[in-house]
Design an enzyme around this catalytic site. Structure first.
Site, short mmCIF file in Angstrom:
data_model
loop_
_atom_site.label_atom_id
_atom_site.label_comp_id
_atom_site.label_asym_id
_atom_site.label_seq_id
_atom_site.Cartn_x
_atom_site.Cartn_y
_atom_site.Cartn_z
N TYR A 123 -3.73 -15.15 0.30
CA TYR A 123 -4.53 -15.05 -0.93
C TYR A 123 -4.63 -16.37 -1.69
O TYR A 123 -5.25 -16.42 -2.75
CB TYR A 123 -3.97 -13.96 -1.84
CG TYR A 123 -4.33 -12.57 -1.38
CD1 TYR A 123 -4.57 -12.30 -0.05
CD2 TYR A 123 -4.41 -11.52 -2.28
CE1 TYR A 123 -4.89 -11.03 0.38
CE2 TYR A 123 -4.73 -10.24 -1.86
CZ TYR A 123 -4.96 -10.01 -0.53
OH TYR A 123 -5.28 -8.73 -0.12
N LYS A 170 6.01 -8.82 8.90
CA LYS A 170 5.57 -8.84 10.31
C LYS A 170 6.22 -10.07 10.96
O LYS A 170 5.54 -10.87 11.62
CB LYS A 170 4.04 -8.94 10.39
CG LYS A 170 3.30 -7.69 9.99
CD LYS A 170 3.33 -6.59 11.02
CE LYS A 170 2.56 -6.94 12.27
NZ LYS A 170 2.62 -5.82 13.26
N ASP A 203 3.54 -2.37 9.70
CA ASP A 203 2.69 -1.29 10.24
C ASP A 203 3.47 0.03 10.33
O ASP A 203 2.95 1.10 10.04
CB ASP A 203 2.04 -1.65 11.58
CG ASP A 203 2.95 -2.44 12.49
OD1 ASP A 203 3.96 -2.98 12.00
OD2 ASP A 203 2.68 -2.53 13.70
N ASP A 227 -0.74 -5.79 -1.31
CA ASP A 227 -2.03 -5.35 -1.86
C ASP A 227 -2.49 -4.08 -1.14
O ASP A 227 -2.85 -3.07 -1.75
CB ASP A 227 -3.05 -6.48 -1.65
CG ASP A 227 -4.37 -6.22 -2.35
OD1 ASP A 227 -4.43 -5.27 -3.17
OD2 ASP A 227 -5.35 -6.95 -2.10
#
Ligand code: NAD
Length: 334
Positions: A123, A170, A203, A227
């Site tokens: 971002y 991740k 995930d 987010d």
């Protein structure tokens, strides 16, 4: 009397933000609002989506209540929200996700708080084209930013007597960037032996969150996953219309609903004011006005549970003003 900056925002922003200020006033807390613009409203007035005047006001007041502001997709000016967070170093985005009895939802007893790192990751907007047919976006993760969001999440867990902090990442794929986030959070976790700590791959977290949201308590995530999780989690407790949030740093706190400008319903007077009113509740708690905050929270809960004066997204037919009036009328002493 307190002073705070008020940013009505775009779309449904002015409708829901005025609901929040009128409920705060009815609860007897005197706040002098300094009204400023961000986003499309600021473009129209100053040809600048984030005027210095607005930044200065928040820097002076250190507290703002903000409505959603428009960001064009794939073109136009850079997100004023992201610029605002970076300019004021609002390094944490906090979203409490809590079941409100009576709100239409598949789940009960959800009560978790998401701490999303707010200043870096993909971002930062560092991206460019490589020729005509490839684009590159750069992900930045630093130890300093990762440790400070983790410290905030663990300190909150201690203060609010929460039991567990979950870190999502991740690092199996992005071994350096997410690996650094993970090792930073882990090092902070070591300083809080009384709080249970767990690590999950993002995930897997998303899958389990829709199956067993009650498994989670406090969560800490880098910007992008945070987010996505915040928005998805709003769906666990009744949707975007009921979830508040705050962007907070050392110098300032900007309280704003999770939802966007909802242009499909803007100007019709049917937006759910709950998220904005609950932002007001968070703002009052931040000011130390705990009694007024609890009275408003309980009043919102009563009105939603009762179900007679709720907006369409909650299964009712009430307008924004009707629901706001019902919340004010339900305040003790009204
Ligand atoms: P959105 O939240 O505006 O709308 C998604 C859906 O939820 C719409 O159907 C809308 O009608 C509904 N909805 C949202 N808030 C509601 C409320 N209070 N009551 C009843 N229904 C409500 O999301 P979007 O369409 O993805 O985004 C629209 C614009 O808002 C975009 O420009 C986006 O960049 C901006 N946005 C701003 C912020 C912010 O300023 N903090 C946050 C999210 C999106």
């Amino acid at each position: 009397m307190y002073k705070a900056t008020l940013i009505p925002g775009d779309g449904i922003g002015p409708e829901v933000i005025s609901a929040a200020t009128s409920v705060i006033e009815a609860a007897g807390v005197d706040i002098k609002w300094d009204e400023k613009q961000v986003g499309q409203a600021a473009m129209a007035k100053y040809n600048n989506p984030l005027p210095e005047d607005t930044i200065n006001s928040i820097e002076i007041n250190r507290i703002a209540l903000k409505g959603p502001t428009t960001t064009e997709i794939g073109k136009g000016f850079r997100s004023a929200n992201i610029s605002l967070r970076q300019r004021l170093n609002l390094y944490a985005n906090i979203r409490p996700i809590k079941t409100i009895e009576g709100a239409k939802t598949k789940y009960r007893d959800v009560d978790l708080v998401i701490f999303r790192e707010n200043t870096e990751d993909l971002y930062m907007g560092i991206e460019h084209m490589i020729g005509k047919d490839a684009a590159e976006s750069i992900k930045i993760i630093t130890r300093e930013a990762s440790e400070r969001i983790a410290s905030m999440a663990f300190s909150y867990a201690v203060k609010e007597k929460r039991k567990k902090v979950t870190c999502a990442h991740k690092a199996n794929i992005m071994k350096l960037s997410d690996g650094l986030f993970l090792s930073s959070v882990r090092s902070v976790a070591g300083k809080f032996p009384d709080i249970e700590y767990e690590e999950v791959i993002a995930d897997g977290l998303f899958m389990n969150m829709v199956m067993n949201p009650q498994d989670y308590d406090v969560l800490v995530l880098p910007n992008l996953y945070g987010d996505l999780l915040s928005e998805m989690s709003a769906g666990l407790v009744g949707g975007l219309g009921v979830v508040p949030g705050v962007n907070i740093g050392v110098e300032a706190a900007v309280f704003e609903p999770t939802h966007g400008t909802a242009l499909d319903i803007a100007g019709q007077g049917i937006a759910n004011p709950t998220a904005a009113i609950l932002c007001g509740v968070m703002l009052l708690r931040h000011l130390g006005e705990k009694d007024a905050a609890e009275r408003i929270y309980n009043s919102v809960s009563r009105v939603i549970k009762n179900g007679k004066h709720v907006t369409r997204d909650l299964g009712g037919t009430a307008s924004t003003l009707d629901m706001t009036k019902a919340i004010i009328d339900s305040l003790p002493g009204s």
